[in-house]
Design a protein around this motif. Structure first.
Motif, PDB file in Angstrom:
ATOM      1  N   GLU B 222       0.774  -1.225   0.067  1.00  0.00           N
ATOM      2  CA  GLU B 222       0.010  -0.120   0.013  1.00  0.00           C
ATOM      3  C   GLU B 222       1.032   0.980   0.049  1.00  0.00           C
ATOM      4  OE1 GLU B 222      -3.508   0.633  -0.131  1.00  0.00           O
ATOM      5  OE2 GLU B 222      -3.409  -1.311  -0.926  1.00  0.00           O
ATOM      6  N   ARG B 223       1.829   1.199   0.701  1.00  0.00           N
ATOM      7  CA  ARG B 223       2.747   2.388   0.897  1.00  0.00           C
ATOM      8  C   ARG B 223       3.735   2.733  -0.526  1.00  0.00           C
ATOM      9  NH1 ARG B 223       6.092   4.687   5.117  1.00  0.00           N
ATOM     10  NH2 ARG B 223       5.043   3.367   6.508  1.00  0.00           N
ATOM     11  N   ALA B 224       3.918   1.727  -1.348  1.00  0.00           N
ATOM     12  CA  ALA B 224       4.478   2.107  -2.517  1.00  0.00           C
ATOM     13  C   ALA B 224       3.471   2.488  -3.594  1.00  0.00           C
ATOM     14  CB  ALA B 224       5.244   0.570  -3.037  1.00  0.00           C
ATOM     15  N   ILE B 225       2.022   1.901  -3.410  1.00  0.00           N
ATOM     16  CA  ILE B 225       1.361   2.360  -4.367  1.00  0.00           C
ATOM     17  C   ILE B 225       1.145   3.879  -4.010  1.00  0.00           C
ATOM     18  CG2 ILE B 225      -1.294   2.039  -4.880  1.00  0.00           C
ATOM     19  CD1 ILE B 225      -1.048  -0.636  -4.202  1.00  0.00           C
ATOM     20  N   LEU B 226       0.955   4.279  -2.895  1.00  0.00           N
ATOM     21  CA  LEU B 226       0.370   5.487  -2.328  1.00  0.00           C
ATOM     22  C   LEU B 226       1.798   6.326  -3.088  1.00  0.00           C
ATOM     23  CD1 LEU B 226      -1.750   6.664  -1.021  1.00  0.00           C
ATOM     24  CD2 LEU B 226      -0.375   6.956   1.146  1.00  0.00           C
ATOM     25  N   TRP B 227       2.959   6.052  -2.630  1.00  0.00           N
ATOM     26  CA  TRP B 227       3.974   7.059  -2.709  1.00  0.00           C
ATOM     27  C   TRP B 227       4.360   6.957  -4.368  1.00  0.00           C
ATOM     28  CZ3 TRP B 227       5.965  10.844   0.209  1.00  0.00           C
ATOM     29  CH2 TRP B 227       5.467  10.805   1.474  1.00  0.00           C
ATOM     30  N   LYS B 228       4.500   5.946  -4.905  1.00  0.00           N
ATOM     31  CA  LYS B 228       4.932   5.633  -6.227  1.00  0.00           C
ATOM     32  C   LYS B 228       3.863   5.975  -7.316  1.00  0.00           C
ATOM     33  CE  LYS B 228       9.128   2.810  -5.498  1.00  0.00           C
ATOM     34  NZ  LYS B 228       9.277   1.472  -5.285  1.00  0.00           N
ATOM     35  N   HIS B 229       2.731   5.395  -7.150  1.00  0.00           N
ATOM     36  CA  HIS B 229       1.717   5.471  -8.282  1.00  0.00           C
ATOM     37  C   HIS B 229       0.750   6.564  -8.045  1.00  0.00           C
ATOM     38  CE1 HIS B 229       3.151   1.823 -10.013  1.00  0.00           C
ATOM     39  NE2 HIS B 229       3.473   1.299  -8.755  1.00  0.00           N
ATOM     40  N   VAL B 230       0.110   6.690  -6.990  1.00  0.00           N
ATOM     41  CA  VAL B 230      -0.840   7.699  -6.671  1.00  0.00           C
ATOM     42  C   VAL B 230      -0.465   8.847  -6.347  1.00  0.00           C
ATOM     43  CG1 VAL B 230      -2.875   8.043  -5.166  1.00  0.00           C
ATOM     44  CG2 VAL B 230      -2.462   5.790  -5.621  1.00  0.00           C
ATOM     45  N   LEU B 231       0.386   9.156  -5.580  1.00  0.00           N
ATOM     46  CA  LEU B 231       0.743  10.672  -5.212  1.00  0.00           C
ATOM     47  C   LEU B 231       1.104  11.474  -6.617  1.00  0.00           C
ATOM     48  CD1 LEU B 231       1.320  12.551  -3.241  1.00  0.00           C
ATOM     49  CD2 LEU B 231       3.736  11.871  -3.083  1.00  0.00           C
TER      50      LEU B 231
END
Lengths: 280, 313
Positions: B222-231
């Motif tokens: 979830e952290r990687a999704i948030l920082w790398k993709h979503v942000l």
């Protein structure tokens, strides 16, 4: 269509914060309304014996550097601030709706030019525009109303225009036209009522902006002039006696905060504007 | 390339328009600059001589073009009140205002990005609800009232700074920064509240999109999704929003400079308006307008960099 989906997603929080917002605004309105007819003391009455007295039973919010009762002055000053806010928003709303309705409905070159001007004006903070106005036409209660009213026209015009652009393509408009309704009738009898929800939300936001702008300008001594009290002026006067009488600043400041909070909680819940989301 | 050209031409046109409007606005005001400077008791000859040297005798268009030419070179004439070149006055006031704006914006970005992400990761949780409540309340506090409270608590009660103090950055840079911190906080807090709310909405909208599901199914945390993709995607609308925030920060500093008694451009503007010192007012208006427009211009460029779709119009 989209907006109903959005509302349905969070049924619990919506009502709760709307209720608090309405409660806050009602309380503030009641306070201002009572202040029109009754204040515990004369808001202008000075008394050197009562100078800078802290809050007590007889003066619940204390007294200021001229011994005037802070509660009475807040009641009176909030009235001035409200008056300015309401008249300003009415000016902006009426003229902005007219501009928005015509440009949105007819489009064309006038629309292009006006909207370009609109975009430029709305990208400037309203207090800066108001300061420019005031430096040209002068300070005082009525000049502030004119300045802020004119400044609010573009934001209302923009909201109304985008609503008209959407609505004019809808079936009920072509039906009305088939039934022989003229352009003016379609614009103001058929379409205008449908813009109400979005306008209501803009009105509450506009009121907040007007209250904050008035407070800011009066704080800078370029708004309401003495002897009229206003919340911003009271804050400005209080600053000089900050060390000895901080309560003089707290009462009008809290009044502004509660009012703005109430209106923003209401506007939050009565129609989310698509343009908040980057126009996507 | 055509996109850039169009943007630059429209920027120049709007700037020209603003100068024209500012110039006209201050021409219609009754009153005579020469009389304002010399006082009503001055002899007609002296007034006439000053009018001549200030160029007030020339025709309106001629005066506009000399104003325009001067403005481009940073020369806005002589202040009626201080009898000094306006450019010099403005330059002396710039450090405080620029420092204040830069520090405020750093605060806004540094605080609101983590908070906004925290809120959207735990939507509906305790942290989200507390932050939402606090931000909603703080948005209602005008920056200058916040400044007054901060002065009261941190200046007068806790004595963390001396209210009304200022040193120029040339004298003592660290001291300058320390005087900027509290005013910057008062400007930043309401804007942080708005940015957090805006970012949260933006992130939540992104999280519902298909690519997030794809990223999740590929085994990303979830952290990687948030920082790398979503942000990255969620920040696109925030860029436009930040453009507005920067304009607001400048406006906020006009008022907050008075609360903290800082010698900035805002204070210069306020005293100039009170003194009817129109060359100074004109200069400050043109300066703030240019900053706002250039910020918007940069925002547009950044926007099309991160989201190439906007170039196709």
């Amino acid at each position: 269509m989209k907006s109903t989906e959005k509302k349905r997603r969070q049924p619990n929080t919506v009502n709760w914060s709307l209720a608090v917002g309405i409660a806050l605004v009602s309380a503030v309105l009641l306070f201002v309304f009572v202040g029109l007819f009754y204040t515990p003391y004369d808001p202008m009455e000075m008394s050197m014996a009562l100078k800078n007295k802290p809050p007590s039973l007889s003066h619940p919010f204390g007294t200021d550097y001229m011994g005037r009762d802070v509660l009475s002055r807040v009641m009176d000053g909030a009235g001035t601030t409200f008056l300015i806010g309401v008249v300003t928003v009415v000016i902006g709303l009426v003229l902005g709706t007219l501009v928005g309705a015509f440009t949105g409905y007819y489009g064309g070159l006038a629309d292009e030019i006006l909207m370009r001007l609109n975009d430029t004006l709305t990208s400037f903070p309203s207090i800066l525009l108001a300061l420019v106005f005031v430096s040209v036409i002068g300070t005082g209660k009525y000049n502030i109303i004119i300045a802020l009213g004119v400044i609010f026209i573009p934001s209302f015009a923009r909201v109304v225009r985008s609503e008209y652009i959407v609505q004019k393509e809808l079936d009920y408009v072509s039906n009305a036209r088939l039934l022989g309704a003229g352009n003016l009738r379609i614009m103001f009898v058929h379409i205008l009522p449908n813009t109400a929800p979005i306008l209501l939300s803009s009105v509450t936001i506009g009121l907040n902006n007007a209250i904050l702008a008035e407070a800011g300008m009066s704080y800078l001594s370029l708004g309401v002039q003495p002897p009229d009290p206003s919340l911003g002026r009271m804050l400005s006067e209080a600053q000089g006696y900050f060390m000895s009488a901080p309560w003089v600043a707290l009462a009008p400041g809290m009044m502004i905060v509660l009012t703005v909070l109430g209106f923003s909680m209401i506007s939050e819940n009565i129609g989310r504007r698509e343009r908040d989301f980057g126009g996507k | 390339m055509r996109y850039y050209l169009k943007k630059i031409i429209s920027l120049i046109m709007v700037l020209f328009l603003i100068m024209l409007l500012t110039f006209i606005a201050f021409q219609v005001i009754p009153g005579d600059g020469a009389v304002t400077r010399l006082g009503v008791d001055a002899t007609p000859e002296a007034i006439e001589a000053l009018r001549e040297s200030l160029g007030l005798n020339k025709s309106l268009p001629a005066r506009f073009f000399s104003f325009l030419g001067g403005a481009v070179r940073g020369d806005f004439g002589i202040s009626y009140h201080y009898s000094k070149p306006v450019g010099e006055l403005l330059a002396a006031r710039l450090p405080a205002t620029v420092g204040l704006a830069v520090i405020s914006i750093l605060f806004i970005v540094a605080v609101s990005v983590p908070l906004g992400l925290l809120c959207s990761r735990r939507e509906g949780g305790v942290a989200d609800r507390v932050i939402t409540f606090v931000t909603q309340t703080l948005m209602a506090v005008p920056a200058f009232f916040l400044g007054i409270i901060i002065t009261l608590v941190f200046g007068l009660a806790l004595r963390w700074f001396s209210p009304g103090g200022y040193v120029s950055p040339g004298e003592d840079f660290m001291g300058f920064l320390s005087y900027m911190v509290f005013p910057a906080i008062s400007i930043a807090i309401p804007k942080i509240a708005m940015t957090v709310k805006f970012l949260k909405t933006s992130v939540l909208r992104e999280l519902k999109l298909d690519y997030v599901r794809t990223a999740r199914s590929k085994g990303n945390t979830e952290r990687a999704i948030l920082w790398k993709h979503v942000l990255k995607n969620a920040l696109i609308p925030v860029i436009t929003f930040m453009g507005m925030v920067i304009a607001d920060v400048l406006a906020g500093s006009i008022v907050v400079e008075k609360v903290f008694n800082l010698p900035g451009v805002g204070r210069l503007l306020i005293t100039a308006i009170s003194n009817r010192d129109y060359p100074v007012v004109e200069a400050v208006v043109v300066y703030i307008a240019s900053v706002v427009l250039i910020v918007n211009f940069v925002v547009d460029l950044l926007y099309q960099k991160v989201d190439p779709r906007v170039r196709i119009e």
